[in-house]
Motif scaffolding. Structure first.
Motif, PDB file in Angstrom:
ATOM      1  N   PRO A  71       0.857  -1.255  -0.095  1.00  0.00           N
ATOM      2  CA  PRO A  71      -0.102  -0.001  -0.021  1.00  0.00           C
ATOM      3  C   PRO A  71       0.837   1.220  -0.135  1.00  0.00           C
ATOM      4  O   PRO A  71       0.984   1.812   1.044  1.00  0.00           O
ATOM      5  CB  PRO A  71      -0.586  -0.190   1.469  1.00  0.00           C
ATOM      6  N   GLN A  72       1.194   1.639  -1.144  1.00  0.00           N
ATOM      7  CA  GLN A  72       2.345   2.972  -1.287  1.00  0.00           C
ATOM      8  C   GLN A  72       1.403   3.978  -0.693  1.00  0.00           C
ATOM      9  O   GLN A  72       2.001   4.866   0.005  1.00  0.00           O
ATOM     10  CB  GLN A  72       2.522   3.085  -2.707  1.00  0.00           C
ATOM     11  N   LEU A  73       0.123   4.282  -0.937  1.00  0.00           N
ATOM     12  CA  LEU A  73      -0.670   5.423  -0.167  1.00  0.00           C
ATOM     13  C   LEU A  73      -0.510   5.364   1.072  1.00  0.00           C
ATOM     14  O   LEU A  73      -0.416   6.446   1.751  1.00  0.00           O
ATOM     15  CB  LEU A  73      -1.879   5.506  -0.715  1.00  0.00           C
ATOM     16  N   LEU A  74      -0.348   4.293   1.936  1.00  0.00           N
ATOM     17  CA  LEU A  74      -0.202   4.165   3.322  1.00  0.00           C
ATOM     18  C   LEU A  74       1.182   4.576   3.619  1.00  0.00           C
ATOM     19  O   LEU A  74       1.255   5.499   4.636  1.00  0.00           O
ATOM     20  CB  LEU A  74      -0.531   2.812   3.840  1.00  0.00           C
ATOM     21  N   TRP A  75       2.212   4.120   3.169  1.00  0.00           N
ATOM     22  CA  TRP A  75       3.491   4.355   3.636  1.00  0.00           C
ATOM     23  C   TRP A  75       3.825   6.000   3.278  1.00  0.00           C
ATOM     24  O   TRP A  75       4.287   6.737   4.151  1.00  0.00           O
ATOM     25  CB  TRP A  75       4.297   3.472   2.619  1.00  0.00           C
ATOM     26  N   LYS A  76       3.173   6.589   2.020  1.00  0.00           N
ATOM     27  CA  LYS A  76       3.297   7.698   1.898  1.00  0.00           C
ATOM     28  C   LYS A  76       2.641   8.971   3.009  1.00  0.00           C
ATOM     29  O   LYS A  76       3.152   9.790   3.255  1.00  0.00           O
ATOM     30  CB  LYS A  76       2.888   8.252   0.404  1.00  0.00           C
ATOM     31  N   SER A  77       1.446   8.372   3.374  1.00  0.00           N
ATOM     32  CA  SER A  77       0.702   9.093   4.222  1.00  0.00           C
ATOM     33  C   SER A  77       1.534   9.092   5.564  1.00  0.00           C
ATOM     34  O   SER A  77       1.425  10.108   6.344  1.00  0.00           O
ATOM     35  CB  SER A  77      -0.682   8.547   4.485  1.00  0.00           C
ATOM     36  N   LEU A  78       2.030   8.003   5.941  1.00  0.00           N
ATOM     37  CA  LEU A  78       2.595   7.878   7.147  1.00  0.00           C
ATOM     38  C   LEU A  78       4.172   8.765   7.215  1.00  0.00           C
ATOM     39  O   LEU A  78       4.305   9.155   8.077  1.00  0.00           O
ATOM     40  CB  LEU A  78       2.834   6.411   7.504  1.00  0.00           C
ATOM     41  N   GLN A  79       4.677   8.773   6.074  1.00  0.00           N
ATOM     42  CA  GLN A  79       5.959   9.483   6.029  1.00  0.00           C
ATOM     43  C   GLN A  79       5.589  10.969   6.299  1.00  0.00           C
ATOM     44  O   GLN A  79       6.335  11.534   6.873  1.00  0.00           O
ATOM     45  CB  GLN A  79       6.744   9.162   4.486  1.00  0.00           C
ATOM     46  N   GLU A  80       4.724  11.418   5.158  1.00  0.00           N
ATOM     47  CA  GLU A  80       4.133  12.759   5.637  1.00  0.00           C
ATOM     48  C   GLU A  80       3.972  13.243   6.949  1.00  0.00           C
ATOM     49  O   GLU A  80       4.156  14.507   7.271  1.00  0.00           O
ATOM     50  CB  GLU A  80       3.019  13.136   4.609  1.00  0.00           C
ATOM     51  N   LEU A  81       3.231  12.394   7.709  1.00  0.00           N
ATOM     52  CA  LEU A  81       2.643  12.547   8.972  1.00  0.00           C
ATOM     53  C   LEU A  81       3.819  12.828   9.981  1.00  0.00           C
ATOM     54  O   LEU A  81       3.691  13.430  10.954  1.00  0.00           O
ATOM     55  CB  LEU A  81       1.539  11.542   9.414  1.00  0.00           C
TER      56      LEU A  81
ATOM     57  N   GLN B  89      -7.647   7.108  -2.496  1.00  0.00           N
ATOM     58  CA  GLN B  89      -7.935   8.019  -1.409  1.00  0.00           C
ATOM     59  C   GLN B  89      -6.937   8.287  -0.461  1.00  0.00           C
ATOM     60  O   GLN B  89      -7.161   8.247   0.853  1.00  0.00           O
ATOM     61  CB  GLN B  89      -9.145   7.238  -0.534  1.00  0.00           C
ATOM     62  N   LYS B  90      -5.920   8.585  -0.898  1.00  0.00           N
ATOM     63  CA  LYS B  90      -4.465   8.738  -0.049  1.00  0.00           C
ATOM     64  C   LYS B  90      -4.988  10.028   1.055  1.00  0.00           C
ATOM     65  O   LYS B  90      -4.616   9.671   2.016  1.00  0.00           O
ATOM     66  CB  LYS B  90      -3.701   9.110  -1.084  1.00  0.00           C
ATOM     67  N   GLU B  91      -5.573  10.810   0.444  1.00  0.00           N
ATOM     68  CA  GLU B  91      -5.642  12.166   1.519  1.00  0.00           C
ATOM     69  C   GLU B  91      -6.746  11.624   2.514  1.00  0.00           C
ATOM     70  O   GLU B  91      -6.269  12.119   3.529  1.00  0.00           O
ATOM     71  CB  GLU B  91      -6.148  13.279   0.616  1.00  0.00           C
ATOM     72  N   ALA B  92      -7.696  11.329   2.080  1.00  0.00           N
ATOM     73  CA  ALA B  92      -8.571  10.721   3.206  1.00  0.00           C
ATOM     74  C   ALA B  92      -8.034   9.710   4.166  1.00  0.00           C
ATOM     75  O   ALA B  92      -8.386   9.885   5.317  1.00  0.00           O
ATOM     76  CB  ALA B  92      -9.921  10.161   2.533  1.00  0.00           C
ATOM     77  N   LEU B  93      -7.386   8.863   3.642  1.00  0.00           N
ATOM     78  CA  LEU B  93      -6.567   7.855   4.443  1.00  0.00           C
ATOM     79  C   LEU B  93      -5.790   8.599   5.455  1.00  0.00           C
ATOM     80  O   LEU B  93      -5.673   8.475   6.623  1.00  0.00           O
ATOM     81  CB  LEU B  93      -5.749   7.003   3.774  1.00  0.00           C
TER      82      LEU B  93
ATOM     83  N   TYR C  97      -7.858  10.234   8.284  1.00  0.00           N
ATOM     84  CA  TYR C  97      -8.164   9.306   9.240  1.00  0.00           C
ATOM     85  C   TYR C  97      -7.115   9.162  10.169  1.00  0.00           C
ATOM     86  O   TYR C  97      -7.462   8.936  11.371  1.00  0.00           O
ATOM     87  CB  TYR C  97      -8.810   8.277   8.605  1.00  0.00           C
ATOM     88  N   ILE C  98      -5.961   8.895   9.940  1.00  0.00           N
ATOM     89  CA  ILE C  98      -4.782   8.311  10.726  1.00  0.00           C
ATOM     90  C   ILE C  98      -4.546   9.344  11.610  1.00  0.00           C
ATOM     91  O   ILE C  98      -4.376   9.300  13.029  1.00  0.00           O
ATOM     92  CB  ILE C  98      -3.756   8.017   9.592  1.00  0.00           C
ATOM     93  N   SER C  99      -4.496  10.823  11.062  1.00  0.00           N
ATOM     94  CA  SER C  99      -4.473  11.916  12.090  1.00  0.00           C
ATOM     95  C   SER C  99      -5.621  12.046  12.793  1.00  0.00           C
ATOM     96  O   SER C  99      -5.270  12.394  14.010  1.00  0.00           O
ATOM     97  CB  SER C  99      -4.319  13.115  10.895  1.00  0.00           C
ATOM     98  N   HIS C 100      -6.839  11.874  12.537  1.00  0.00           N
ATOM     99  CA  HIS C 100      -7.924  11.985  13.428  1.00  0.00           C
ATOM    100  C   HIS C 100      -7.685  10.770  14.640  1.00  0.00           C
ATOM    101  O   HIS C 100      -7.760  11.291  15.701  1.00  0.00           O
ATOM    102  CB  HIS C 100      -8.927  11.580  12.690  1.00  0.00           C
ATOM    103  N   LEU C 101      -7.364   9.665  14.132  1.00  0.00           N
ATOM    104  CA  LEU C 101      -7.189   8.603  15.130  1.00  0.00           C
ATOM    105  C   LEU C 101      -5.918   8.954  16.188  1.00  0.00           C
ATOM    106  O   LEU C 101      -6.027   8.645  17.604  1.00  0.00           O
ATOM    107  CB  LEU C 101      -6.800   7.198  14.625  1.00  0.00           C
ATOM    108  N   TYR C 102      -4.931   9.609  15.585  1.00  0.00           N
ATOM    109  CA  TYR C 102      -3.843  10.195  16.418  1.00  0.00           C
ATOM    110  C   TYR C 102      -4.266  11.086  17.275  1.00  0.00           C
ATOM    111  O   TYR C 102      -3.915  11.290  18.615  1.00  0.00           O
ATOM    112  CB  TYR C 102      -2.770  10.450  15.698  1.00  0.00           C
ATOM    113  N   ASP C 103      -5.185  12.081  16.869  1.00  0.00           N
ATOM    114  CA  ASP C 103      -5.782  13.251  17.897  1.00  0.00           C
ATOM    115  C   ASP C 103      -6.374  12.638  18.803  1.00  0.00           C
ATOM    116  O   ASP C 103      -6.280  13.116  20.045  1.00  0.00           O
ATOM    117  CB  ASP C 103      -6.520  14.265  16.957  1.00  0.00           C
ATOM    118  N   LEU C 104      -7.192  11.346  18.744  1.00  0.00           N
ATOM    119  CA  LEU C 104      -8.013  10.757  19.733  1.00  0.00           C
ATOM    120  C   LEU C 104      -7.079  10.354  20.883  1.00  0.00           C
ATOM    121  O   LEU C 104      -7.283  10.218  21.988  1.00  0.00           O
ATOM    122  CB  LEU C 104      -8.881   9.849  19.285  1.00  0.00           C
TER     123      LEU C 104
END
Length: 431
Positions: A260-270, A382-386, A389-396
């Motif tokens: 899942p490249q979009l997952l790795w990219k999202s996590l890298q950016e975060l 849906q990379k940006e939405a993913l 959502y990860i950012s949302h879970l982290y905020d919680l």
């Protein structure tokens, strides 16, 4: 008097994986529903992964018939044990060597429908005494390997008075890896012909996903029953977030095509955008992981956050589920994999930890997540939405509020409840 049921399954403890647990658990609960259970399993199998802890779950009130099997993988393993095991696990190297390509071609064109087809004749001989005493029993075959269904087809021909249920944990000719077997035209036609014979000859087909049920309905008039996989572990009663780091965990095999490249990219950016996220984050992988996945994690600079545990026992995997902040569920981005409902999703449900799922559009798992309020599903566009959502879970998580919101719909996936459905299905074919 208890009604006789004969289950024929290639996968059985000490084999590891969700395919083992399905019929191990049915065998556990069927006697409580009025059935006398006998299970036919290999005596000397060459399983790709082992989990000896599952041996403790074998019910004492069932009968086992162990039948020797000649495994082509043992001969191939003499040439390259690691490569053979990877092929058995479904871990295909995209830059495969000549030997690997040759092994795949031989597997696809000379062992039809699969490499365990040679087990058929020994099993037929081994069950003769059982069938002579139980002329009106229920026979259940479960695949993959789909060659096990050929045993059921033969038994139905030899003893027409039995009722035969063919259980498809995965589709046959439309499963994702089928196109990777380098099938020639003759082999393709043979697969389709065998599939049709099984679908038409069985008294009833059991499927694990609605998509497979819909596919088979277009191919046969044989009755079809949906019985999903499930969970047998005590559900996590702790709905509050666990202590520790912000752990995103994937439990189970992670194949190259499931990268899942979009997952790795999202996590890298975060990690780059937030020092707090970077300090709290941990990526946990428990299970067999392909080299390509590990290389991608390095490329996205996530290896510093990686906790790669390798293959773990079932009991250990449950422990990691319970302690994760969120669980990752990754499916291959193809039309063929829309039907797949991974067995681990049900234990994910029982863990009551939020699920982050990535898969193809219109995947069956999306509806399951919606029905159970267990997490969110994202397709590969849906990379940006993913990321959001990860950012949302982290905020919680930072607020101590990453709690479970699951509803009671997960109760329908308890193995005991699913066995009741199986019991009614068996009654149906005898009416």
């Amino acid at each position: 008097m208890k009604k006789p049921v004969l289950i024929i399954s290639y996968y059985w403890p000490p084999a590891g994986g969700p395919g083992v647990q399905r019929w191990l658990k049915f065998a556990k609960y069927l006697p409580r529903n009025g059935y006398k259970v006998t299970v036919v399993v290999p005596e000397n199998p060459d399983y790709p992964v082992l989990d000896k802890s599952l041996m403790e779950d074998i019910p004492e009130d069932i009968t086992l018939i162990k039948v020797r099997i000649k495994e082509p993988s043992r001969m191939a393993g003499k040439l390259s044990r690691k490569r053979t095991k990877n092929l058995q696990r479904g871990i295909l190297n995209k830059k495969a060597s000549f030997l690997e390509r040759a092994m795949v071609w031989l597997r696809g064109n000379f062992f039809i429908p699969d490499a365990r087809v040679g087990w058929k004749q020994p099993v037929l001989k081994a069950v003769e005494p059982y069938l002579s005493e139980n002329r009106e029993c229920t026979v259940i075959t479960t695949g993959p390997p789909h060659s096990v269904h050929l045993i059921g087809r033969e038994l139905k021909s030899l003893v027409p008075s039995i009722k035969w249920l063919a259980d498809f944990r995965d589709p046959w000719t439309t499963i994702g890896y089928h196109k990777n077997l380098k099938l020639g035209k003759r082999a393709q036609k043979r697969h389709l012909a065998l599939e049709q014979e099984v679908l038409h000859t069985a008294d009833l087909l059991i499927v694990t996903s609605p998509h497979t049920g819909k596919e088979f309905k277009s191919k046969t008039t044989t009755p079809i029953q949906l019985i999903t996989n499930g969970y047998d572990m005590p559900p996590n009663l702790q709905r509050k977030q666990p202590d520790g780091k912000f752990v995103l965990a994937h439990i189970g095999t992670l194949l190259s095509d499931r990268n899942p490249q979009l997952l790795w990219k999202s996590l890298q950016e975060l990690c780059l955008e937030s020092q707090d996220f970077s300090a709290d984050f941990k990526l946990q992988l428990a299970g067999n992981v392909s080299e390509e996945i590990l290389k991608s994690i390095v490329e996205y600079e996530l290896d510093k956050y990686l906790d790669h545990k390798g293959y773990v026992t079932h009991d250990e995997s449950v422990e990691w589920m319970f302690h994760a902040q969120a669980l990752l569920l990754i499916e291959i981005d193809t039309e063929e994999t829309r039907a797949i409902i991974p067995g681990k999703i049900f234990e994910y449900f029982a863990s009551r930890r939020p699920i982050i799922a990535v898969g193809p559009k219109e995947a069956a798992i999306e509806l399951l997540l919606t029905d159970t309020h267990s997490g969110e599903f994202f397709n590969y566009q849906q990379k940006e939405a993913l990321k959001k959502y990860i950012s949302h879970l982290y905020d919680l998580y930072t607020k101590g509020q990453n709690d479970s919101n699951f509803n009671d719909q997960i109760d329908r996936y308890r193995r005991a409840h699913l066995t009741q459905i199986l019991s009614k299905t068996i009654e149906f074919v005898w009416e």
